[in-house]
Write a protein that holds these residues in place. Structure first.
Motif, PDB file in Angstrom:
ATOM      1  N   ASN A 190      -5.544  88.467  11.673  1.00 28.80           N
ATOM      2  CA  ASN A 190      -4.878  89.426  10.796  1.00 28.80           C
ATOM      3  C   ASN A 190      -3.594  89.923  11.446  1.00 28.80           C
ATOM      4  O   ASN A 190      -3.602  90.383  12.598  1.00 28.80           O
ATOM      5  N   ALA A 191      -2.415  89.860  10.665  1.00 27.54           N
ATOM      6  CA  ALA A 191      -1.154  90.387  11.182  1.00 27.54           C
ATOM      7  C   ALA A 191      -1.225  91.907  11.260  1.00 27.54           C
ATOM      8  O   ALA A 191      -2.025  92.559  10.583  1.00 27.54           O
ATOM      9  N   VAL A 192      -0.307  92.458  12.060  1.00 28.89           N
ATOM     10  CA  VAL A 192      -0.253  93.910  12.212  1.00 28.89           C
ATOM     11  C   VAL A 192       0.230  94.539  10.908  1.00 28.89           C
ATOM     12  O   VAL A 192       1.194  94.069  10.288  1.00 28.89           O
ATOM     13  N   ALA A 193      -0.428  95.543  10.500  1.00 27.28           N
ATOM     14  CA  ALA A 193       0.023  96.271   9.312  1.00 27.28           C
ATOM     15  C   ALA A 193       1.364  96.923   9.594  1.00 27.28           C
ATOM     16  O   ALA A 193       1.609  97.445  10.689  1.00 27.28           O
ATOM     17  N   THR A 194       2.278  96.883   8.610  1.00 23.95           N
ATOM     18  CA  THR A 194       3.606  97.480   8.775  1.00 23.95           C
ATOM     19  C   THR A 194       3.816  98.576   7.746  1.00 23.95           C
ATOM     20  O   THR A 194       3.140  98.647   6.718  1.00 23.95           O
ATOM     21  N   THR A 195       4.801  99.410   8.029  1.00 27.47           N
ATOM     22  CA  THR A 195       5.272 100.391   7.052  1.00 27.47           C
ATOM     23  C   THR A 195       6.780 100.216   6.916  1.00 27.47           C
ATOM     24  O   THR A 195       7.481  99.958   7.898  1.00 27.47           O
ATOM     25  N   THR A 196       7.264 100.320   5.711  1.00 31.82           N
ATOM     26  CA  THR A 196       8.694 100.175   5.431  1.00 31.82           C
ATOM     27  C   THR A 196       9.187 101.422   4.726  1.00 31.82           C
ATOM     28  O   THR A 196       8.594 101.865   3.735  1.00 31.82           O
ATOM     29  N   SER A 197      10.265 101.974   5.244  1.00 36.89           N
ATOM     30  CA  SER A 197      10.867 103.169   4.639  1.00 36.89           C
ATOM     31  C   SER A 197      12.316 102.870   4.277  1.00 36.89           C
ATOM     32  O   SER A 197      12.916 101.912   4.772  1.00 36.89           O
ATOM     33  N   LEU A 198      12.897 103.698   3.400  1.00 35.01           N
ATOM     34  CA  LEU A 198      14.236 103.444   2.856  1.00 35.01           C
ATOM     35  C   LEU A 198      15.037 104.729   2.832  1.00 35.01           C
ATOM     36  O   LEU A 198      14.536 105.772   2.415  1.00 35.01           O
ATOM     37  N   THR A 199      16.298 104.668   3.265  1.00 31.39           N
ATOM     38  CA  THR A 199      17.204 105.815   3.220  1.00 31.39           C
ATOM     39  C   THR A 199      18.526 105.395   2.585  1.00 31.39           C
ATOM     40  O   THR A 199      18.866 104.209   2.535  1.00 31.39           O
ATOM     41  N   SER A 200      19.282 106.387   2.097  1.00 23.65           N
ATOM     42  CA  SER A 200      20.595 106.165   1.472  1.00 23.65           C
ATOM     43  C   SER A 200      21.658 106.904   2.259  1.00 23.65           C
ATOM     44  O   SER A 200      21.434 108.016   2.749  1.00 23.65           O
ATOM     45  N   SER A 201      22.831 106.294   2.387  1.00 24.24           N
ATOM     46  CA  SER A 201      23.923 106.922   3.141  1.00 24.24           C
ATOM     47  C   SER A 201      24.512 108.113   2.401  1.00 24.24           C
ATOM     48  O   SER A 201      25.070 109.017   3.021  1.00 24.24           O
ATOM     49  N   ARG A 202      24.466 108.119   1.064  1.00 22.21           N
ATOM     50  CA  ARG A 202      24.941 109.269   0.284  1.00 22.21           C
ATOM     51  C   ARG A 202      24.176 109.287  -1.033  1.00 22.21           C
ATOM     52  O   ARG A 202      24.096 108.292  -1.732  1.00 22.21           O
ATOM     53  N   ASN A 203      23.609 110.432  -1.303  1.00 22.29           N
ATOM     54  CA  ASN A 203      22.822 110.586  -2.522  1.00 22.29           C
ATOM     55  C   ASN A 203      22.854 112.066  -2.918  1.00 22.29           C
ATOM     56  O   ASN A 203      22.317 112.912  -2.188  1.00 22.29           O
ATOM     57  N   PRO A 204      23.561 112.408  -4.030  1.00 23.79           N
ATOM     58  CA  PRO A 204      24.121 111.495  -5.037  1.00 23.79           C
ATOM     59  C   PRO A 204      25.419 110.843  -4.592  1.00 23.79           C
ATOM     60  O   PRO A 204      26.069 111.289  -3.648  1.00 23.79           O
ATOM     61  N   SER A 205      25.791 109.799  -5.305  1.00 21.86           N
ATOM     62  CA  SER A 205      27.053 109.110  -5.094  1.00 21.86           C
ATOM     63  C   SER A 205      27.800 109.063  -6.422  1.00 21.86           C
ATOM     64  O   SER A 205      27.293 109.523  -7.443  1.00 21.86           O
ATOM     65  N   SER A 206      29.013 108.500  -6.381  1.00 23.10           N
ATOM     66  CA  SER A 206      29.840 108.401  -7.584  1.00 23.10           C
ATOM     67  C   SER A 206      30.056 106.944  -7.941  1.00 23.10           C
ATOM     68  O   SER A 206      29.918 106.047  -7.097  1.00 23.10           O
ATOM     69  N   VAL A 207      30.406 106.705  -9.187  1.00 26.44           N
ATOM     70  CA  VAL A 207      30.704 105.342  -9.644  1.00 26.44           C
ATOM     71  C   VAL A 207      31.808 104.753  -8.773  1.00 26.44           C
ATOM     72  O   VAL A 207      32.832 105.377  -8.535  1.00 26.44           O
ATOM     73  N   GLY A 208      31.573 103.540  -8.287  1.00 25.88           N
ATOM     74  CA  GLY A 208      32.561 102.856  -7.462  1.00 25.88           C
ATOM     75  C   GLY A 208      32.507 103.241  -6.005  1.00 25.88           C
ATOM     76  O   GLY A 208      33.182 102.615  -5.181  1.00 25.88           O
ATOM     77  N   GLN A 209      31.730 104.239  -5.638  1.00 26.00           N
ATOM     78  CA  GLN A 209      31.646 104.675  -4.256  1.00 26.00           C
ATOM     79  C   GLN A 209      30.614 103.821  -3.517  1.00 26.00           C
ATOM     80  O   GLN A 209      29.515 103.595  -4.005  1.00 26.00           O
ATOM     81  N   PRO A 210      30.943 103.306  -2.324  1.00 27.90           N
ATOM     82  CA  PRO A 210      29.982 102.473  -1.606  1.00 27.90           C
ATOM     83  C   PRO A 210      28.806 103.294  -1.091  1.00 27.90           C
ATOM     84  O   PRO A 210      28.971 104.390  -0.566  1.00 27.90           O
ATOM     85  N   VAL A 211      27.586 102.740  -1.265  1.00 29.20           N
ATOM     86  CA  VAL A 211      26.352 103.359  -0.780  1.00 29.20           C
ATOM     87  C   VAL A 211      25.646 102.338   0.101  1.00 29.20           C
ATOM     88  O   VAL A 211      25.503 101.172  -0.278  1.00 29.20           O
ATOM     89  N   THR A 212      25.193 102.775   1.283  1.00 23.98           N
ATOM     90  CA  THR A 212      24.469 101.902   2.200  1.00 23.98           C
ATOM     91  C   THR A 212      22.995 102.284   2.215  1.00 23.98           C
ATOM     92  O   THR A 212      22.645 103.425   2.533  1.00 23.98           O
ATOM     93  N   PHE A 213      22.141 101.334   1.838  1.00 23.51           N
ATOM     94  CA  PHE A 213      20.687 101.520   1.894  1.00 23.51           C
ATOM     95  C   PHE A 213      20.174 100.890   3.190  1.00 23.51           C
ATOM     96  O   PHE A 213      20.501  99.726   3.487  1.00 23.51           O
TER      97      PHE A 213
END
Length: 575
Positions: free
Chosen positions: A113-136
């Protein structure tokens, strides 16, 4: 020879990644197991990876024989394990030594059995604006996880990235306005199980400040360029008309001009003309207007129409082939009639020198400066800047009352742009070309001046990064105007002093523009485009001897949703 049999068992099965697994091989003599005294080697192999896990020497023993090894290096997943006996000899009591053959065990499927993992997610800016780059950014915990993660907006995949150091990132600027359910799926690797992050709700608001910044630039620069085109071509056209000294065409080139014309062949003595030209008689009435018309046309410089005889009665104005001139024009722009609140003010100053080589050909050079300032409350935007221009022109009189002229110039630009929290500066360059035909024809006490003209501008604005870190791409556009119409000039002469030259004109204009700017998400791009009319009027004051000063005004955009008004002052001195 005796045969052997080998069996393999593992424990525990299944196991976890890194857990010790015991592999036990049992070797027996099929024919006489109770007297089996073997020699030889048992080897344990992972057939899945073709890896030898270990080996054990039998060293002689009696009865059923078991040999074991322990391993903890099995990677996650399923493994096909097998034990192999190499064969050997045994000696039964009271018997001759016998050879025992080798054998392979059964295959055991060992699950790790492989090691159980956990995955989490963050945003560089939230809220953002149309056309504005966001890094996940995805963070994966486990046993040194590798592999890839995939990012989803709801059920739509928006990208993937490679896990390095337990993290992976994706940057996007294509999210539309609204709420987005972003998740990231870790696909796992040999040692780590797959996992999925919790939903991250990314809020994207309507056009952001960086988008508004771009829209301000896209909206303003073609307008500023077109206004400069009108100002520069008008100023240069006036200079060409003055340089010939025989055509009032310079009063008509952009609808807001005036000029003084000094004749190539005429001589004015004490403010009066001495000849008795037939056209003068046609224009003059019997009540003494001949004197006024003579002097008015002398001031206008109609060398071919009013001929002055040499005289020693007083000082005369001799032909001069050089002309220095300056032209200042202020322009206001307003698009509120079309539902757009973009407004602006622009000032253009142009100066130059003209050299007449023959009575029908001249060349000149000019320099210019422009300052523009535009704003929009809807965009919370403001753009102002400066431009410095240099160029050259030529004039060719192809008929006594018709001239052809052409010009070209280059402008270096620097502008500052702001919209809300976003701001930036950019530079650029602009080419201007122009050509046209202008006539001058006397009728009654008027001079009628038909003209047709077109100018075109080609501008490149360099890319830049704004204050919010958004890259504003470089941009190319073209704009221009074709116009045709008529102007009427009414000369009024004051003997021995000055001449007044009031004028009025009406023109039809066609504006054209094209732009390669990406306008996705923009609320408006007010290009100058289509048909409209333009009215002009003014007054020039010319002094005997050559100098001229005057003022003029025009109102453009008649019949369209755009209003362009301008006021203009000009002075010229022949030498």
């Amino acid at each position: 020879m005796e045969s052997s049999s080998t069996t393999l068992a593992t424990s525990p099965n299944p196991s976890n990644l890194g857990q010790i697994v015991t592999l036990t091989a049992t070797i027996d003599n099929v024919t006489n197991p109770s007297h089996f005294v073997p020699t030889g080697t048992v080897t344990f192999t992972d057939l899945t990876t073709n890896t030898q896990l270990g080996s054990v020497l039998l060293n002689g023993a009696t009865g059923p024989l078991q040999k074991s090894i322990q391993v903890s290096s099995l990677s996650g997943g399923n493994h096909s394990l097998q034990a192999s006996f190499s064969g050997g000899n045994y000696i039964a009591p009271g018997a001759v030594a016998t050879t025992v053959s080798g054998s392979n065990s059964n295959t055991v499927q060992q699950t790790v059995n492989a090691v159980a993992t956990t995955t989490s997610l963050t945003s560089s800016r939230n809220p953002s604006s149309v056309g504005q780059p966001v890094t996940f950014t995805a963070s994966v915990t486990g046993s040194s996880p590798t592999g890839t993660v995939t990012f989803f907006d709801g059920g739509t995949q928006i990208g993937s990235a490679t896990v390095a150091g337990g993290a992976a990132s994706l940057t996007t600027s294509s999210l539309a306005a609204g709420s987005h359910s972003i998740t990231v799926h870790y696909r796992g690797d040999a040692n780590n199980a797959a996992s999925v992050s919790a939903v991250l709700v990314q809020t994207v608001s309507g056009p952001g400040d960086s988008v508004k910044l771009r829209e301000t630039q896209v909206s303003v620069m073609p307008i500023a360029a077109n206004i400069s085109g009108q100002a520069i071509t008008g100023a240069v056209g006036d200079a060409i008309g003055v340089g010939f000294g025989g055509s009032p065409a310079s009063l008509a080139l952009n609808g807001g001009g005036f000029t003084y014309y000094f004749g190539a062949d005429s001589q004015i003595r004490n403010g009066t003309a001495a000849d008795d030209d037939g056209l003068k008689r046609f224009l003059a009435s019997s009540d003494g207007h001949a004197h006024m018309v003579d002097n008015g046309f002398s001031a206008l410089g109609y060398a071919g129409l009013v001929k002055a005889a040499p005289s020693s009665a007083g000082p005369s104005t001799l032909p001069r082939d050089w002309l220095a001139w300056i032209d200042v024009r202020g322009t206001g722009y307003d698009q509120s009639a079309s539902g757009n609140d973009l407004k602006g003010i622009q000032v253009n100053a142009v100066a130059g020198v003209t050299r007449r080589f023959t009575s029908d050909f001249l060349l000149g050079a000019f320099v210019g400066y422009e300052r523009f300032d535009f704003s929009s409350m809807a965009l919370s935007g403001q753009l102002d800047g400066n431009g410095w221009t240099a160029g050259a022109y030529l004039g060719w009189r192809i008929a006594p009352q018709v001239r052809f002229d052409a010009m070209a110039g280059w402008t270096a630009l620097v502008a500052d742009d702001a919209a809300g929290a976003a701001s930036g500066s950019f530079s650029g360059g602009r080419w201007l070309t122009s050509t046209g035909l202008t006539g001058g024809y006397p009728w009654q006490s008027l001079v009628l001046e038909p003209s047709a003209r077109v100018f075109a501008l080609f501008e490149h604005d360099n890319g830049y990064a704004d204050s919010l870190g958004v890259f504003q791409a470089e941009r190319d556009f073209s704009t221009g105007r074709a116009s045709a119409g008529m102007k009427a000039i009414y000369p009024l002469d004051f003997p021995r002093m000055t001449s007044l030259l009031p004028y009025a004109g009406l023109y039809g204009d066609y504006y054209f523009s094209s732009d390669n700017a990406a306008t996705a998400g923009l609320t408006t791009v007010p290009l100058l485009q289509g048909w409209s009319a333009r009215a002009t009027a003014g007054l020039a004051l010319s002094f005997h001897g050559g100098p001229l000063v005057g003022i003029g005004a025009e109102y453009g955009g008649i019949g369209s949703g755009t209003q362009i008004w301008s006021g203009r002052a000009r002075a010229s001195i022949p030498f």
